[in-house]
Design a protein around this motif. Structure first.
Motif, mmCIF file in Angstrom:
data_model
loop_
_atom_site.group_PDB
_atom_site.id
_atom_site.type_symbol
_atom_site.label_atom_id
_atom_site.label_comp_id
_atom_site.label_asym_id
_atom_site.label_seq_id
_atom_site.Cartn_x
_atom_site.Cartn_y
_atom_site.Cartn_z
ATOM 1 N N ALA A 165 0.847 -1.196 0.000
ATOM 2 C CA ALA A 165 0.000 0.000 0.000
ATOM 3 C C ALA A 165 0.884 1.249 0.000
ATOM 4 O O ALA A 165 0.633 2.214 -0.729
ATOM 5 N N GLU A 166 1.941 1.213 0.807
ATOM 6 C CA GLU A 166 2.843 2.358 0.897
ATOM 7 C C GLU A 166 3.539 2.600 -0.442
ATOM 8 O O GLU A 166 3.698 3.737 -0.883
ATOM 9 N N ASP A 204 -8.278 1.307 -0.074
ATOM 10 C CA ASP A 204 -8.988 1.293 -1.339
ATOM 11 C C ASP A 204 -9.992 0.160 -1.239
ATOM 12 O O ASP A 204 -9.641 -0.997 -1.418
ATOM 13 N N ARG A 212 2.433 1.900 -3.409
ATOM 14 C CA ARG A 212 1.476 2.533 -4.339
ATOM 15 C C ARG A 212 1.356 4.017 -4.027
ATOM 16 O O ARG A 212 1.410 4.874 -4.912
ATOM 17 N N LEU A 224 -6.311 5.779 3.788
ATOM 18 C CA LEU A 224 -5.475 4.696 3.261
ATOM 19 C C LEU A 224 -6.160 3.350 3.146
ATOM 20 O O LEU A 224 -5.668 2.338 3.629
ATOM 21 N N ASP A 252 -3.636 13.564 -0.869
ATOM 22 C CA ASP A 252 -2.398 14.097 -0.288
ATOM 23 C C ASP A 252 -1.780 12.992 0.553
ATOM 24 O O ASP A 252 -2.475 12.061 0.981
ATOM 25 N N ASN A 253 -0.484 13.102 0.811
ATOM 26 C CA ASN A 253 0.166 12.136 1.699
ATOM 27 C C ASN A 253 -0.345 12.369 3.115
ATOM 28 O O ASN A 253 -0.365 13.510 3.605
ATOM 29 N N ILE A 254 -0.709 11.300 3.789
ATOM 30 C CA ILE A 254 -1.269 11.443 5.141
ATOM 31 C C ILE A 254 -0.298 12.150 6.079
ATOM 32 O O ILE A 254 -0.713 12.852 7.007
ATOM 33 N N ARG A 297 -13.376 -5.468 8.121
ATOM 34 C CA ARG A 297 -13.574 -4.021 8.302
ATOM 35 C C ARG A 297 -14.994 -3.677 8.719
ATOM 36 O O ARG A 297 -15.283 -2.555 9.126
ATOM 37 N N ASP A 321 -6.285 9.725 0.565
ATOM 38 C CA ASP A 321 -5.706 8.712 -0.331
ATOM 39 C C ASP A 321 -4.958 9.430 -1.450
ATOM 40 O O ASP A 321 -5.516 10.328 -2.085
ATOM 41 N N LEU A 322 -3.737 8.988 -1.702
ATOM 42 C CA LEU A 322 -2.933 9.630 -2.741
ATOM 43 C C LEU A 322 -3.392 9.281 -4.155
ATOM 44 O O LEU A 322 -2.977 9.926 -5.115
ATOM 45 N N GLY A 340 -3.357 -0.163 10.187
ATOM 46 C CA GLY A 340 -1.960 -0.398 10.550
ATOM 47 C C GLY A 340 -0.991 0.592 9.922
ATOM 48 O O GLY A 340 0.054 0.903 10.513
ATOM 49 N N ARG A 380 -2.966 -7.509 16.754
ATOM 50 C CA ARG A 380 -2.729 -6.234 16.051
ATOM 51 C C ARG A 380 -3.600 -5.120 16.630
ATOM 52 O O ARG A 380 -3.149 -3.991 16.792
ATOM 53 N N LEU A 392 -9.491 -2.657 11.132
ATOM 54 C CA LEU A 392 -8.475 -3.344 10.333
ATOM 55 C C LEU A 392 -9.076 -4.276 9.298
ATOM 56 O O LEU A 392 -10.086 -4.935 9.553
ATOM 57 N N PHE A 393 -8.390 -4.358 8.176
ATOM 58 C CA PHE A 393 -8.751 -5.339 7.155
ATOM 59 C C PHE A 393 -8.231 -6.711 7.594
ATOM 60 O O PHE A 393 -8.947 -7.700 7.557
ATOM 61 N N ASN A 394 -6.974 -6.740 8.011
ATOM 62 C CA ASN A 394 -6.360 -7.990 8.483
ATOM 63 C C ASN A 394 -6.445 -7.973 10.009
ATOM 64 O O ASN A 394 -5.453 -7.734 10.693
#
Ligand code: PTJ
Length: 258
Positions: free
Chosen positions: A49-50, A175, A52, A173, A210-212, A155, A193-194, A91, A123, A116-118
Motif C-alpha cells: 500500500a505504501e 482502497d 502505491r 489509506l 495528499d500524503n497522510i 472491516r 488517499d494519494l 496499521g 494487532r 483493520l482489514f487484516n
C-alpha cells in the motif's frame, strides 16, 4: 557515491534521516512503515500500500497541492460541525501518523477507532497501545460490538458508540468497499488517499488527495484556525466545496504535472 546513497540501509532511528535529503519524506515514510511491521502494528500488505502511495506522491510532486489544502480545510470544518466525528485507524495510519492523529482528535473532539482489514486481537491491541503511547486517552475499536451492513469482511467490525453511530468519519489509506458501505449508512466521509482513482476517494464527500504525513497536520492547523468560527461560517466552507473539482485537479497534476 554520495552520503545520501546509504541513508535508507543504515537508519535505525528516524532522527538519523537527514532532513535536507531530497527524498526525506519518502525515506521517513518507508522507515515508519518498516518499523510498524517490526512492531506488529502494520500488516506486510501495508508495504505494498505504501509503495502505491509513494508512486502517486512522486507524481504529485510530493507536496500538498492547492486543491488538497482546500479539501483539508473543508475536512476540518466538517469535523468541527460534527456531533460524533471518528478517525479510523489502520496499521499504516498508526505507523505513519500516531501523534498527528491524536492531535487532530484533540483539535476537533473526534474519537479514534482502530479498524483493520487484516484483523487479529494482537494487532488491535498493539495499535491501541501504540496510540496510547502517543497520547491517546480513549481508543475505540476493541469492542467491535456492531457491524457495518452489507460488508462481509473484517472491516465491518466497528464499535456501536464509535464508527457505527458517527456522523462524520475520516477514512484514510484504504482502497475498498467500506467507504461505499459507510456512505450507504448516511455518513459524511473524509477520505485521505494519494490515488484519486481509488474507490474510496471516488465516493467520499471530501476526497483528500495528499500524503497522510502532510494531510493530517494540515487538517489540525485548519481546525485550530477555525476553532472560533461560527456554525454558519463552517457551513459556508463545507457548502462551497466541489468534490469532483478536487478529484479532477489531483488527476490533472498526476497525469500532466499541471
Ligand atoms: O492495517 P490493515 O490490516 O487494515 O491493512 C491496511 C492496508 C493499507 C494494507 C489496506 O487498507 C490496503 O491494502 O490498502 P490498499 O488497498 O493498498 O489501499 C491503500 C491506499 O492508500 C492506496 O490507494 C494508496 O495509494 C494510498 N496510500 C498509501 N500510502 C499513503 C496513501 N495515501 C496517503 N498517504 C500515504 N502515505
Amino acid at each position: 557515491m554520495s552520503d545520501y546513497d546509504t541513508v535508507s540501509a543504515e537508519v535505525e532511528h528516524e532522527e538519523e534521516i537527514p532532513e535536507d535529503h531530497p527524498r526525506y519524506q519518502d525515506l521517513l515514510t518507508r522507515h515508519r512503515i518498516e518499523n510498524g511491521v517490526e512492531k506488529g502494528i502494520t500488516h506486510l500488505q501495508g508495504m505494498h500500500a505504501e509503495g502505491r502511495g509513494s508512486a502517486f506522491d512522486y507524481l504529485l510532486g510530493e507536496e500538498t497541492i492547492p486543491s488538497a489544502d482546500e479539501a483539508e480545510r473543508v475536512a476540518a470544518a466538517h469535523l468541527l460541525l460534527a456531533d460524533q466525528p471518528v478517525l479510523s485507524i489502520n496499521g499504516n495510519v498508526a505507523a505513519l501518523v500516531p501523534s498527528e492523529m491524536v492531535d487532530l482528535a484533540d483539535a476537533t473532539g473526534a474519537d479514534l477507532e482502530v479498524n483493520l482489514f487484516n484483523r487479529t486481537p494482537e494487532r488491535i491491541e498493539a495499535i491501541a497501545s501504540h496510540l496510547r503511547e502517543h497520547g491517546a486517552e480513549d481508543v475505540k475499536g476493541l469492542e467491535a460490538d456492531a457491524r457495518i451492513p452489507r460488508l462481509d469482511h473484517q472491516r465491518a467490525k466497528v464499535d456501536a458508540d464509535g464508527i457505527y453511530d458517527a456522523d462524520v468519519v475520516v477514512v484514510p489509506l484504504e482502497d475498498g468497499d467500506r467507504a461505499e458501505a459507510l456512505e450507504e449508512m448516511g455518513k459524511t466521509e473524509i477520505v485521505i488517499d494519494l490515488n484519486p482513482l481509488s474507490r474510496s476517494p471516488q465516493v467520499a464527500d471530501v476526497p483528500v488527495v495528499d500524503n497522510i504525513i502532510r494531510a493530517v497536520p494540515n487538517m489540525t492547523d485548519h481546525a485550530r484556525d477555525l476553532a472560533d468560527a461560527s456554525e454558519a461560517e463552517l457551513e459556508e466552507i463545507v457548502e462551497a466545496f466541489e468534490r469532483e473539482r478536487a478529484l479532477e485537479a489531483a488527476e490533472e497534476r498526476i497525469r500532466n504535472g499541471l
